[in-house]
Design a protein around this motif. Sequence first.
Motif, short mmCIF file in Angstrom:
data_model
loop_
_atom_site.label_atom_id
_atom_site.label_comp_id
_atom_site.label_asym_id
_atom_site.label_seq_id
_atom_site.Cartn_x
_atom_site.Cartn_y
_atom_site.Cartn_z
N ARG A 38 -45.40 46.86 -54.57
CA ARG A 38 -45.42 46.04 -53.56
C ARG A 38 -44.02 45.55 -52.93
O ARG A 38 -44.22 44.67 -51.79
CB ARG A 38 -46.18 44.95 -54.07
N ASP A 86 -43.47 43.15 -49.68
CA ASP A 86 -43.06 41.87 -49.71
C ASP A 86 -41.83 41.59 -48.79
O ASP A 86 -41.69 40.54 -48.23
CB ASP A 86 -42.59 41.61 -51.15
N ARG A 114 -47.20 35.29 -53.42
CA ARG A 114 -48.26 35.22 -53.97
C ARG A 114 -48.23 34.67 -55.33
O ARG A 114 -49.23 34.18 -55.81
CB ARG A 114 -48.59 36.77 -54.52
N ASP A 115 -47.57 34.57 -55.99
CA ASP A 115 -47.19 33.75 -57.49
C ASP A 115 -45.64 33.13 -57.55
O ASP A 115 -44.84 33.53 -56.71
CB ASP A 115 -47.58 34.62 -58.52
#
Length: 127
Positions: free
Chosen positions: A22, A26, A103-104
């Motif tokens: 990812r 990203d 996302r986190d």
Amino acid sequence: MRVMVLVKMTPADEQTYPTDPRAVDDLAEMGRFNELLTKAGVMLSGEGLAPTSEGKLVSFTEEGQSVVDGPFTEAKELVGGYWIWQVESMDEAVEWLKKAPFRDGSVELRRVYEEAEFADGYPQPKA
């Protein structure tokens, strides 16, 4: 006002991120977000940081200094990157950050002291 935006990560994130498939997506999303910030005149600077395995931790005590080579696996949080933003208020900085493609994790916002604030000594925190 200038705000420093500190992007946090964990030691585990630091080890897995470069190999996470990812990561390419990203980085592309973050590039688009950076373009948005730049076009709006908000982003003054920003960089991602190399892993702590390439860093050093220098500690100071009355007895002297010590230097520890990275990685800093004992740390719970690490700084993975930063921005310097020019905004009207901390609330504006928060609104911009809400648009970031995270996302986190967590991100810390800190007001940067201006030179004029040191005219009468060390500045006092604003309420």
